[in-house]
Every structure is written in C-alpha cells, then in structure tokens.
Design an enzyme around this catalytic site. Structure first.
Site, PDB file in Angstrom:
ATOM      1  N   GLU A 165       0.784  -1.261   0.091  1.00  0.00           N
ATOM      2  CA  GLU A 165      -0.148   0.007  -0.246  1.00  0.00           C
ATOM      3  C   GLU A 165       1.071   1.190  -0.066  1.00  0.00           C
ATOM      4  O   GLU A 165       0.701   2.406  -0.588  1.00  0.00           O
ATOM      5  CB  GLU A 165      -0.883  -0.211   1.200  1.00  0.00           C
ATOM      6  CG  GLU A 165      -1.754   1.313   1.595  1.00  0.00           C
ATOM      7  CD  GLU A 165      -2.910   1.588   0.852  1.00  0.00           C
ATOM      8  OE1 GLU A 165      -3.686   0.363   0.452  1.00  0.00           O
ATOM      9  OE2 GLU A 165      -3.090   2.726   0.327  1.00  0.00           O
TER      10      GLU A 165
ATOM     11  N   THR B  77      -4.081   9.213  -4.315  1.00  0.00           N
ATOM     12  CA  THR B  77      -3.971   9.296  -2.852  1.00  0.00           C
ATOM     13  C   THR B  77      -2.898  10.105  -2.317  1.00  0.00           C
ATOM     14  O   THR B  77      -3.285  11.111  -1.332  1.00  0.00           O
ATOM     15  CB  THR B  77      -3.933   7.726  -2.253  1.00  0.00           C
ATOM     16  OG1 THR B  77      -4.779   7.042  -2.788  1.00  0.00           O
ATOM     17  CG2 THR B  77      -3.986   7.918  -0.868  1.00  0.00           C
TER      18      THR B  77
HETATM   19  N1  HSE Z   1      -7.296   7.022   4.663  1.00  0.00           N
HETATM   20  C1  HSE Z   1      -6.614   7.136   3.521  1.00  0.00           C
HETATM   21  C2  HSE Z   1      -7.019   8.667   3.042  1.00  0.00           C
HETATM   22  C3  HSE Z   1      -7.209   6.376   2.637  1.00  0.00           C
HETATM   23  O1  HSE Z   1      -7.878   9.171   3.208  1.00  0.00           O
HETATM   24  O2  HSE Z   1      -5.999   9.397   2.684  1.00  0.00           O
HETATM   25  C4  HSE Z   1      -6.960   6.451   1.136  1.00  0.00           C
HETATM   26  O3  HSE Z   1      -5.658   5.455   0.930  1.00  0.00           O
END
Ligand code: HSE
Length: 309
Positions: A131, A184
């Site tokens: 990830e 992201t």
């Molecule tokens: N918690 C993470 C974010 C989820 O909101 O950036 C996405 O990988």
C-alpha cells in the site's frame, strides 16, 4: 491458489486513517502458484489494470507477497518462488481501496501457499509495504477492512492494533465513482497540518457515534455520524459537483454521505429499499456537472480476504 480481497471504504467520514468497511462483490482476485524460481513473478494482469506497474517490486500485490516470503524461515526463505496473476476489479485512484485489495490479495495468497503461520498483524504489515508504494504513506484503514472484513478500527499503527466488528447485512453502501482519478498521494498532500479544536471535537464525537451505531446495528445513526468537519471540506473541492451529489443522496433517502477514502468516489449509507434511488440521484447530479459515473450497491463484506478455490 485463488484469493479474493474485497474493496473497501476508508475514513467513513470522521475516522480519517482509522475506520474502514469491506464491500461485498467488488475487489481483486490474485491467483498464485509455487515455482522453482526464487522470488515473486507477476506474469499476468487483467481487468482495470491501467497505469499499474507490472514489475512485482513496484506492484502492490507483488511487493506484499515478497514481504511475506521474506518472513519465511531458513532454507525456504531463500528458495521460495511464487508466480502470480492479478485481476483488478477496481481502477486505481478510485477511493475504493484498489491498491489495498491488491496488497492484501498478494499477502494472503503468499501466506496460504507457504504455510499460513503468520498472524493478521504480520500480514497487515506485509500488505502495508504494498500500500505504501501506491500512496506514499503507511496507513492501514483500507487494508484492515479488506483483510478482516466487516467494520474495522485501526486504533494504532505503531504497533498495529486493529478492532473488528460485524456490520448488519441489511446495510447497503451506495458507491458512485465519477469518471476521474485522484491520486491518494495528492489527496493527502492537500490536507492541513493543523486543525481547530472545534473541528477535532466534532470528528471525535462522530467517530464514537459511528462505532456505537455499528454495535447497535442502527443504520440511521450510522448515517448521521458520517459527518466530517476535517477532511471532507478540503478534499471535496477536488470533486466537481460534490455538494450537489451529496445533497442528491440525502434527498433520495440516504442516511449519510461522504467521500470514500481519498476519493473521487462518494459513498452513501442506505437500506435495500432506498439504495437504487440514492444511486440514480447521485449519478444524475454528477451528470449535471458534466461527469459520467458508475455506481455499485454493495452490502458489507463480513468475511474479508478469502480463498476462492
Ligand atoms: N485514509 C486514507 C486517506 C485512505 O484518506 O488518505 C486512502 O488511502
């Protein structure tokens, strides 16, 4: 060995980097077999594979599997070889835990092929390596939901401490994915370093209320607690028509609505009777802003990553 790892919604409004739910029917499939060639080979990728690296070292599933192999002891650690085929059920950059599903699928497949001796936190650590490649950050909210299923709380990342609860099967998550991508990494870079105590207090209260709603199996309470004063106000600017799409969901009977993970997908909390109407309302609202979208109506996946054959 064939493994399915479900997609997931992270954050669920107020629970940034902590909360997640796994989604039934959406996710990645990893097929793996043992070979005589040491290391991990990614021999085929199918499905929504655009822009996803095929080098196993740069691929979420490949890297997570490599990490599991590294944990084998003695001779096996040097000689273990694994050949992998990855079917992507979700596009990258959707906000539906696509990279997490690949990472979990890779870790679980390698784990099942080579003895199943690792605990779930060690598997999560392996998946975190995958990830982190995609998002540039070690957060386990999508991973925990995909691995364990149900509703997960990452109480701590170092050391990993995850709590899992079952979700009511009558629940429906309406997920609407507009035709755009948000990395992201970028969605994290726009977040503030500092937040006000007032906003923090609101998110703490709603996070606690969400957990209480899950414990009681109360969908309207769950939806009401999907209220994020910290991340949503910033990230929603990256999604054209966000306010209209959210309004459309609530007007169509959704109990709550917010950004799924880092976006651009939005999720709404509904029941089986209202889900289709909610989805169509959200779809139409995106269309008014010139964005095509596709939608999925998913019950929760209370099983998590699992062997298919
Ligand atoms: N918690 C993470 C974010 C989820 O909101 O950036 C996405 O990988």
């Amino acid at each position: 060995m064939k493994v399915f790892a479900p997609a997931s919604i992270a954050n669920l409004g107020p629970g940034f980097d902590s909360l997640g739910v796994a989604l039934e029917g959406l996710g990645d499939v990893v097929q793996a077999r043992r070979t005589d060639r040491p290391g991990v080979a990614l021999v085929e990728m199918t499905g929504e594979k655009e822009n996803i690296p095929t080098d196993p070292d740069k691929n979420c599933a490949g890297r997570a599997a490599e990490s599991v192999l590294r944990q084998l002891k003695g001779k096996a650690a040097k000689e273990a070889g694994l050949e992998m085929r990855l079917h992507k059920g979700l596009p990258q950059g959707s906000g539906l835990g696509s990279s997490a599903a690949s990472a979990v699928g890779g870790a679980v497949a390698a784990h099942l092929l080579f003895g199943s001796a690792l605990g779930s936190n060690t598997l999560l650590e392996a998946a975190l390596e995958g990830e982190a490649l995609a998002s540039g950050s070690r957060h386990a909210d999508n991973l925990a939901a995909s691995l364990l299923g149900g509703f997960t709380i990452v109480r701590s990342h170092a050391p990993l401490d995850v709590i899992r609860l079952e979700l009511p099967s009558a629940m429906r998550f309406v997920v609407v994915l507009p035709g755009m991508e948000i990395e992201t990494r970028f969605a994290r870079s726009v977040l503030p370093e500092m937040i006000s105590l007032k906003d923090a207090k609101s998110n703490w209260a709603n996070t606690a209320a969400l957990v209480a709603a899950v414990a009681r199996g109360n969908l309207p309470d769950f939806g009401r607690a999907v209220d994020d004063q910290v991340v949503e106000p910033v990230r929603s600017r990256l999604i054209p028509g966000f306010a209209d799409v959210k309004r459309a969901a609530l007007e169509a009977g959704a109990f709550g609505c917010s950004i799924s993970g880092a976006g651009p997908a939005l999720f709404a909390v509904a029941n089986a009777d209202t889900a289709e109407k909610v989805a169509l309302g959200m779809h139409a609202a995106f269309q008014r802003h010139g964005l095509p979208s596709r939608h999925f109506i998913c019950p929760p996946d209370n099983r998590g990553a699992r062997r298919l054959d």
